[in-house]
Design a protein around this motif. Structure first.
Motif, PDB file in Angstrom:
ATOM      1  N   LEU A  41      -8.679   4.546   3.784  1.00 30.61           N
ATOM      2  CA  LEU A  41      -8.863   3.493   2.773  1.00 30.61           C
ATOM      3  C   LEU A  41      -8.033   2.262   3.122  1.00 30.61           C
ATOM      4  O   LEU A  41      -6.940   2.370   3.667  1.00 30.61           O
ATOM      5  CB  LEU A  41      -8.432   4.004   1.400  1.00 30.61           C
ATOM      6  N   PRO A  42      -8.590   1.088   2.801  1.00 33.83           N
ATOM      7  CA  PRO A  42      -7.819  -0.146   3.059  1.00 33.83           C
ATOM      8  C   PRO A  42      -6.579  -0.201   2.181  1.00 33.83           C
ATOM      9  O   PRO A  42      -6.619   0.251   1.036  1.00 33.83           O
ATOM     10  CB  PRO A  42      -8.803  -1.251   2.674  1.00 33.83           C
ATOM     11  N   ARG A  43      -5.502  -0.704   2.704  1.00 28.06           N
ATOM     12  CA  ARG A  43      -4.272  -0.871   1.918  1.00 28.06           C
ATOM     13  C   ARG A  43      -3.894  -2.334   1.951  1.00 28.06           C
ATOM     14  O   ARG A  43      -3.767  -2.916   3.022  1.00 28.06           O
ATOM     15  CB  ARG A  43      -3.108  -0.077   2.551  1.00 28.06           C
ATOM     16  N   MET A  44      -3.679  -2.925   0.800  1.00 34.16           N
ATOM     17  CA  MET A  44      -3.209  -4.305   0.770  1.00 34.16           C
ATOM     18  C   MET A  44      -1.706  -4.273   1.069  1.00 34.16           C
ATOM     19  O   MET A  44      -0.995  -3.446   0.514  1.00 34.16           O
ATOM     20  CB  MET A  44      -3.428  -4.903  -0.621  1.00 34.16           C
ATOM     21  N   THR A  45      -1.261  -5.147   1.936  1.00 34.28           N
ATOM     22  CA  THR A  45       0.158  -5.114   2.294  1.00 34.28           C
ATOM     23  C   THR A  45       1.013  -5.629   1.133  1.00 34.28           C
ATOM     24  O   THR A  45       2.111  -5.151   0.905  1.00 34.28           O
ATOM     25  CB  THR A  45       0.430  -5.948   3.560  1.00 34.28           C
ATOM     26  N   ASP A  46       0.491  -6.582   0.354  1.00 39.71           N
ATOM     27  CA  ASP A  46       1.231  -7.025  -0.833  1.00 39.71           C
ATOM     28  C   ASP A  46       0.827  -6.134  -2.016  1.00 39.71           C
ATOM     29  O   ASP A  46       0.017  -5.231  -1.877  1.00 39.71           O
ATOM     30  CB  ASP A  46       0.961  -8.513  -1.126  1.00 39.71           C
ATOM     31  N   ARG A  47       1.376  -6.380  -3.180  1.00 40.14           N
ATOM     32  CA  ARG A  47       1.113  -5.520  -4.333  1.00 40.14           C
ATOM     33  C   ARG A  47      -0.072  -6.032  -5.163  1.00 40.14           C
ATOM     34  O   ARG A  47      -0.193  -5.707  -6.334  1.00 40.14           O
ATOM     35  CB  ARG A  47       2.368  -5.417  -5.224  1.00 40.14           C
TER      36      ARG A  47
END
Ligand code: KG4
Ligand code: ZN
Length: 338
Positions: free
Chosen positions: A199-205
């Motif tokens: 799954l894609p993970r956003m590096t910021d929140r």
């Protein structure tokens, strides 16, 4: 009081008549799927021309089914954006002509907010604050509504929309258009655990989404496992891909739900017709103890009843008079979410 609503933002020519309540008296949708299917996606110029051909017939049909005469309409509502500019202009110009002739007020309606309103049309009791996920072929956006008609954008896709990713993979494998329903059908007997999709993970929140990584992963698996429309692994592959999209959507949504303590959760837009998404959403919302809503399938995909419903909500909230005002005829279409 009667509202006539028109929707032409993408590839459905739609018109609806509503009475205050709100009550849907007619909801006519002409899909252009057959026109765009040979190309595996919407061809904007063909879409505009098709709207131009069908709009007067579809509007007339919506009035006939509702049993309401055009000169009895009190307000006109029309999708102003976001969407394909040529398509939007057909509906907008047609609605302006009607509003001008009958000297009635024309309301420009936001397509994404209208998708959210589809859930309120069927459920009057929804309690705020509401977390709403709009997921369609053109949009994937997460909104926080503290109260009615108050939309705070929490995140949106940075690249493809979820439905667009489904449509593109279906196109690549020559499975048909639109891709979402075809993938749902072919994936049904499949084992979603056979192929691994990270799954894609956003590096910021942030609560933004991204589906281009999943699409690239899907293309890699297609190449390595030699997946084609005829291969025996097709169902497993599609089940894995569909499930990855569902998990990416819900992981982000429920992270926001946890953080913001929502009373109600809703999903809407064309992809909210998806069975896997509907059942996973219900399961997770139940375990969280939140109220949850999904519009019925006909109100998930593009339609004009949702546009009329939002027009009515605004008319009531802002006590808008039916009489024409100068600003109606200045409305301009916008292609992207402001
Ligand atoms: O809301 P909509 O009619 O148009 C836009 O505003 O974009 O959504 C169309 C999208 C297409 O990408 C289509 O593949 C997807 O909704 N869709 C589905 C299903 N039915 C329609 N995706 C997954 N499963 C479905 N059953
Ligand atoms: Zn839509």
């Amino acid at each position: 009081m009667f509202v006539l609503a028109i929707e032409t933002s993408c590839d459905e020519t739609a018109s609806a008549v509503l009475r205050d309540g709100p009550e849907v008296l007619s909801n006519i949708v002409l899909s252009q799927d057959e026109v765009h299917a040979p190309y595996g996606g919407v061809v904007p110029e063909l879409a505009s021309r098709q709207h131009l051909k069908s709009i007067d017939y579809i509007v007339r049909e919506s009035l006939d089914v509702a049993g309401v005469r055009l000169d009895h309409i009190d307000y006109f509502g029309v999708t102003q954006g976001p969407g394909l500019i040529g398509s939007l202009l057909v509906g907008l110009s047609f609605a302006k002509g009607l509003a001008y002739y009958f000297r009635k007020r024309l309301l420009g309606i936001d397509h994404i907010q209208a998708h959210i309103e589809a859930a309120f049309l069927e459920n009057r009791e929804i309690v705020f604050p509401v977390l709403a996920l709009v997921v369609s072929g053109g949009h994937t956006s997460l909104f926080h509504l503290k109260k009615k008609l108050d939309y705070e954008l929490l995140g949106r896709t940075r690249d493809d929309a979820a439905g667009e990713a489904l449509d593109k993979i279906a196109k690549f494998l020559d499975l048909g258009y639109p891709g979402g329903p075809v993938i749902q059908r072919l994936a049904e007997p499949g084992d979603s655990g056979r192929f691994e999709f990270t799954l894609p993970r956003m590096t910021d929140r942030s609560h933004d989404f991204s589906f281009s990584g999943l699409k690239t992963a899907a293309l890699r698996i297609i190449r390595e496992a030699k997946i084609s429309r005829d291969s025996s692994a097709l169902a497993d592959f599609l089940a894995g891909f569909e499930s990855a999209i569902v998990r990416a959507l819900l992981e982000n949504m429920f992270r926001a739900a946890d953080r913001l303590e929502m009373k109600s959760l809703l999903i809407c837009g064309g992809v909210a017709r998806n069975k896997r998404l509907r059942s996973e959403f219900e399961k997770q919302a139940r375990s969280l103890g939140a109220n949850f809503y999904i519009p019925s399938p006909k109100l998930c995909t593009d339609n004009a009843a949702m546009v009329g419903a939002l027009a009515l909500a605004k008319i009531e909230r802002e006590k808008i008079s039916p009489n024409a005002d100068g600003s109606s005829l200045d409305l301009d279409a916008y292609p992207r979410q402001p």
